[in-house]
Design a protein around this motif. Structure first.
Motif, short mmCIF file in Angstrom:
data_model
loop_
_atom_site.label_atom_id
_atom_site.label_comp_id
_atom_site.label_asym_id
_atom_site.label_seq_id
_atom_site.Cartn_x
_atom_site.Cartn_y
_atom_site.Cartn_z
N HIS A 4 0.84 -1.20 0.00
CA HIS A 4 0.00 0.00 0.00
C HIS A 4 0.88 1.25 0.00
N PRO A 5 1.54 1.50 -1.11
CA PRO A 5 2.39 2.70 -1.15
C PRO A 5 1.51 3.95 -1.14
N HIS A 6 2.04 5.00 -0.58
CA HIS A 6 1.29 6.25 -0.53
C HIS A 6 2.01 7.29 -1.37
N GLU A 7 1.25 8.28 -1.80
CA GLU A 7 1.82 9.34 -2.62
C GLU A 7 2.74 10.20 -1.77
N ILE A 8 3.72 10.75 -2.43
CA ILE A 8 4.66 11.62 -1.73
C ILE A 8 4.19 13.05 -1.87
N GLU A 9 4.07 13.73 -0.78
CA GLU A 9 3.65 15.13 -0.77
C GLU A 9 4.89 15.99 -0.55
N PHE A 10 5.10 16.93 -1.47
CA PHE A 10 6.19 17.87 -1.31
C PHE A 10 5.67 19.11 -0.58
N PRO A 11 6.43 19.63 0.35
CA PRO A 11 5.95 20.80 1.09
C PRO A 11 5.97 22.09 0.27
N ALA A 12 6.66 22.11 -0.86
CA ALA A 12 6.76 23.32 -1.67
C ALA A 12 5.63 23.35 -2.69
N ASP A 13 5.28 24.54 -3.09
CA ASP A 13 4.28 24.70 -4.15
C ASP A 13 5.01 24.58 -5.48
N LEU A 14 4.72 23.53 -6.22
CA LEU A 14 5.35 23.28 -7.49
C LEU A 14 4.35 23.58 -8.59
N PRO A 15 4.83 24.10 -9.70
CA PRO A 15 3.88 24.39 -10.80
C PRO A 15 3.36 23.10 -11.41
N LYS A 16 2.12 23.15 -11.83
CA LYS A 16 1.50 21.99 -12.46
C LYS A 16 1.98 21.88 -13.90
N VAL A 17 2.31 20.68 -14.31
CA VAL A 17 2.81 20.47 -15.68
C VAL A 17 1.87 19.48 -16.34
N SER A 18 1.45 19.81 -17.52
CA SER A 18 0.59 18.86 -18.25
C SER A 18 1.45 18.13 -19.27
N TRP A 19 1.14 16.90 -19.51
CA TRP A 19 1.93 16.05 -20.41
C TRP A 19 1.33 15.97 -21.80
N ALA A 20 0.39 16.78 -22.11
CA ALA A 20 -0.28 16.69 -23.39
C ALA A 20 0.48 17.29 -24.53
#
Length: 121
Positions: free
Chosen positions: A105-121
């Motif tokens: 049951h791996p969990h997602e890693i939360e980064f404490p910094a606000d990172l910009p959202k990147v789309s892969w499209a």
């Protein structure tokens, strides 16, 4: 099968029968967990006047990750050894269960910094 088992006595003479008893009981831990590098057992006799909790058995399991350290106190040395084996066994089972839970049951890693959202499209 030879395992790295260290038995020491503090204010207590280690007889051959006591060493054999400890090694036989600790063999159970080596059967349950094969990744144990070293198991150190300290048997201590306290000089208390009331004779309650006269014997202390301490166990240190050295394996990858943090050490497991357990201490048990009772009025009989052999009872202390039995309680120590049970307590170490419970800790080993709990540790292996937690490792399995983390693996399945791996969990997602939360980064404490606000990172910009990147789309892969």
């Amino acid at each position: 099968m030879s395992h790295d088992l260290i038995i020491s006595g503090i204010h207590l003479e280690l007889t051959e029968a006591l060493k054999v008893t400890v090694s036989q009981k600790m063999e159970r831990l080596f059967k349950h967990e094969t990744r144990i590098l070293r198991l150190r057992i300290e048997l201590e006799r306290t000089g208390s006047k009331d004779h309650l909790g006269e014997f202390i058995a301490k166990g240190h399991i050295i394996m990858s990750g943090p050490e497991l350290i357990v201490s048990v106190e009772s009025e009989d040395l052999y009872k202390s050894i039995d309680l120590l084996v049970d307590k170490l066994d419970r800790k080993l089972r709990r540790r292996s269960r937690l490792i399995k839970v983390k693996r399945h049951h791996p969990h997602e890693i939360e980064f404490p910094a606000d990172l910009p959202k990147v789309s892969w499209a």
